[in-house]
Design an enzyme around this catalytic site. Structure first.
Site, PDB file in Angstrom:
ATOM      1  N   GLU A 218       0.840  -1.211   0.000  1.00 14.94           N
ATOM      2  CA  GLU A 218       0.000   0.000   0.000  1.00 14.94           C
ATOM      3  C   GLU A 218       0.870   1.255   0.000  1.00 14.94           C
ATOM      4  O   GLU A 218       0.624   2.205  -0.761  1.00 14.94           O
ATOM      5  CB  GLU A 218      -0.892   0.037   1.254  1.00 14.94           C
ATOM      6  CG  GLU A 218      -2.032  -0.959   1.269  1.00 14.94           C
ATOM      7  CD  GLU A 218      -1.638  -2.314   1.835  1.00 14.94           C
ATOM      8  OE1 GLU A 218      -0.418  -2.612   1.925  1.00 14.94           O
ATOM      9  OE2 GLU A 218      -2.546  -3.088   2.173  1.00 14.94           O
ATOM     10  N   GLU A 356      -3.627  -6.479  17.411  1.00 15.35           N
ATOM     11  CA  GLU A 356      -2.516  -7.062  16.663  1.00 15.35           C
ATOM     12  C   GLU A 356      -1.496  -7.668  17.638  1.00 15.35           C
ATOM     13  O   GLU A 356      -0.778  -8.597  17.304  1.00 15.35           O
ATOM     14  CB  GLU A 356      -1.845  -6.011  15.763  1.00 15.35           C
ATOM     15  CG  GLU A 356      -1.156  -6.639  14.564  1.00 15.35           C
ATOM     16  CD  GLU A 356      -0.649  -5.635  13.538  1.00 15.35           C
ATOM     17  OE1 GLU A 356       0.177  -4.781  13.900  1.00 15.35           O
ATOM     18  OE2 GLU A 356      -1.048  -5.710  12.361  1.00 15.35           O
ATOM     19  N   HIS A 387     -25.046   8.430  21.400  1.00 12.21           N
ATOM     20  CA  HIS A 387     -26.190   8.520  20.494  1.00 12.21           C
ATOM     21  C   HIS A 387     -26.102   7.478  19.395  1.00 12.21           C
ATOM     22  O   HIS A 387     -26.746   7.608  18.352  1.00 12.21           O
ATOM     23  CB  HIS A 387     -26.265   9.931  19.902  1.00 12.21           C
ATOM     24  CG  HIS A 387     -26.497  10.959  20.968  1.00 12.21           C
ATOM     25  ND1 HIS A 387     -27.755  11.307  21.395  1.00 12.21           N
ATOM     26  CD2 HIS A 387     -25.635  11.647  21.743  1.00 12.21           C
ATOM     27  CE1 HIS A 387     -27.652  12.203  22.367  1.00 12.21           C
ATOM     28  NE2 HIS A 387     -26.374  12.426  22.598  1.00 12.21           N
ATOM     29  N   LYS A 502      -2.129 -11.109   2.604  1.00  4.33           N
ATOM     30  CA  LYS A 502      -1.196 -10.425   1.687  1.00  4.33           C
ATOM     31  C   LYS A 502      -0.738 -11.387   0.590  1.00  4.33           C
ATOM     32  O   LYS A 502      -0.668 -11.020  -0.592  1.00  4.33           O
ATOM     33  CB  LYS A 502       0.051  -9.946   2.452  1.00  4.33           C
ATOM     34  CG  LYS A 502      -0.193  -8.820   3.432  1.00  4.33           C
ATOM     35  CD  LYS A 502       1.140  -8.387   4.030  1.00  4.33           C
ATOM     36  CE  LYS A 502       0.962  -7.499   5.238  1.00  4.33           C
ATOM     37  NZ  LYS A 502       2.213  -7.207   5.940  1.00  4.33           N
TER      38      LYS A 502
END
Ligand code: G6P
Length: 526
Positions: A218, A356, A387, A502
């Site tokens: 990424e 993790e 809320h 991955k």
């Protein structure tokens, strides 16, 4: 001599399982409740306090938790960690993030250098660089000052630094230490990079490529995305980019960057906010002095982590109560609820930090565990969460322990009085009300309107969210997660669980698929 044992083999855990359950609704009612709120509070660093009055504990249970801490050798394990023992056994690495903010024990030498000195040196190099950028000594090709900093990274190279930036952005503006606006690009979704690039002036932006490994798909994709945008604007990308990575990564020796700053393999991504990973963006955005103050807050809190007495060690106490809730009471998740808009991304950071680290079903020797480990973490700032999902927290079938964080004062010093109270007072009134509502509930003939109560919470209270208190808060949670990992006998410092996806994604992109993966790839038009 340290021994690593599974939780269910410890005598103290067997006793804990037999302990009588505390009825929080009763404990928090009347004079008893008032007394508990005063006494069940442990000072943290920088004037913060960890209040656990509304947790399902009493003096006897606290004694049992102390015995568990002692038998599990929690402080001894922490000592071994900060003195440089190979605690991350999965990756055969030391775990040294504490050294980025202080020296708790002996000097740790590795890679031919003193590691505390190495982290300090990187911090200083970043400080020098940031000062030059602020002074206009390092500029764009046209000799103009950079006004914006954009961090490109994902996971630990994004969540912590982003949460810390947002936590201090308004404080810095109010305290005249705001230097540059920061933006973040993380997702490989092209809309993420495009939206950030669309909203900034690239000619006056400096990009920090952050990747410990230097191989994250990424991040490297987003780097190319940004380089393209710079090229299209007629700019030399290498004059607009710096890198933060480890010295062994493929990025370390590249000429593509104006400067490179380093962390190393002994700092896990999710523990890297106090290393160069957080240091570069925070020093550029707020100035190196603010980053230093943040580190000092973390260092002060770290020192409390060395205390053997759980009532003086808030991270360890928080960790042990969490283990009791998970392994004895069977609660599945934990909500993190900061009553502070500035902490809007703090729950997202804690999600990575906790899940993790401790989302593991084998122990540190690779053996299957017979007990549950890390809870699901989620959260939103209050009062917005009230809320939204608080309905389930108050009346749902699961009991979910709550971790509140609140400050007496806001950051901007701008407030209004509406109907006899300020907005800050309304915010604080709500968190106080929620603690009692969750603990004590409210009887009603109408079952639909009945609140059973008995829903445990704790709160960290401070004067104001500033660099020091933020550092202390971060350290508290890092150390809490570490202590829980020790109790569960898992390795909290690797993350093999992220690899399989991955590998399969690479196969999809290479069109090397069959079966379900092939059909799914076709469905997604790849
Ligand atoms: O900093 P990087 O090496 O690019 O890693 C970024 C992130 O990706 C990995 O997949 C891990 O799950 C994270 O722990 C890490 O923080």
């Amino acid at each position: 001599m340290i021994t690593w044992n599974n939780l269910d083999t410890l005598e103290a855990f067997k006793n804990l399982s037999k302990a009588e359950r505390v009825n929080i609704a009763e404990a928090m009612s009347g004079e008893n409740g008032a007394e508990r709120v005063k006494t069940y509070s442990t000072p943290m660093a920088e004037g913060l306090a960890y209040n656990y009055a509304a947790k399902q504990v009493d003096d006897k249970l606290l004694e049992d938790l102390q015995k568990l801490a002692d038998e599990a050798q929690l402080t001894e394990k922490f000592e071994a960690l900060y003195n440089g023992e190979v605690i991350n056994t999965g990756e055969k690495r030391m775990v040294l993030h504490h050294l980025t903010r202080g020296q708790l024990g002996e000097a740790v030498n590795a890679d031919g250098t003193d590691k505390r000195a190495f982290y300090k040196e990187q911090q200083q190099k970043i400080a020098d660089f940031a000062n030059k950028v602020h002074a206009g000594e390092i500029t764009n090709a046209a000799g103009e000052k950079f006004t914006t900093v954009v961090q490109i990274g994902i996971g630990g190279s994004d969540l912590g630094p982003r949460a810390m930036y947002l936590a201090l952005e308004n404080w810095a503006k109010k305290n005249d230490t705001f230097k540059m606006e920061a933006k973040f690009i993380s997702n490989v979704d092209p809309d993420d990079a495009a939206a950030v690039l669309y909203g900034i002036d690239v000619a006056h932006s400096i990009f920090i490529l952050v990747s410990k490994s230097g191989t994250t798909l990424e991040t490297l994709t987003n780097e190319s995305f940004v380089k393209d945008a710079l090229k299209n604007a007629g700019l030399d990308a290498s004059k607009h980019m710096i890198a933060v990575t480890s010295e062994t990564s493929p990025l370390a020796k590249s000429d593509d960057y104006l400067a490179a700053f380093f962390m190393d393999d002994y700092i896990g991504g999710r523990y890297s906010s106090t290393s160069a990973v957080g240091g570069a963006v925070l020093s550029l955005a707020f100035g190196p002095e603010v980053f230093e103050r943040f580190l000092n807050g973390a260092a002060e809190e770290d020192r409390l982590g060395t205390e053997k007495d759980i009532r003086k060690n808030p991270a360890m106490l928080d960790a042990l109560i969490g283990v009791y809730e998970r392994n004895v009471l069977g609660y599945p998740s934990t909500a993190v609820l900061p009553y502070s808009q500035a902490l809007s991304r703090f729950p997202a950071h804690l999600q990575q930090l906790d899940m993790e680290s401790n989302g593991k079903c084998v122990n540190r020797f690779g053996e299957r565990l017979d007990y549950v480990t890390g809870p699901v973490i989620f959260g939103e700032p209050g009062t917005n969460g009230q809320h939204s999902f608080y309905q389930l927290l108050h009346q749902g079938t699961d009991i979910i322990p709550l971790q509140f964080v609140g400050f007496k004062n806001n950051q901007m010093n701008t407030d209004v009085v509406i109907q006899g109270s300020t907005s800050q007072q309304k915010l604080c009134a709500n968190v106080a009300a929620q603690i009692v509502a969750f603990a004590c509930g409210k009887k009603d003939e109408n079952r639909n309107k009945n609140f059973e109560g008995g829903r445990p919470s704790s709160i960290i209270i401070g004067e104001q969210l500033n660099p020091e208190t933020l550092g202390a808060l971060l350290s508290h949670f890092e150390n809490k997660v570490m202590f829980q990992g020790f109790v569960w006998n898992v390795n909290s410092f690797d993350q093999e669980g992220v690899q399989l996806g991955k590998v399969l994604a690479k196969r999809v992109l290479a069109h090397e698929t069959d079966g379900a993966l092939k059909v799914l790839s076709d469905l997604m038009n790849i």
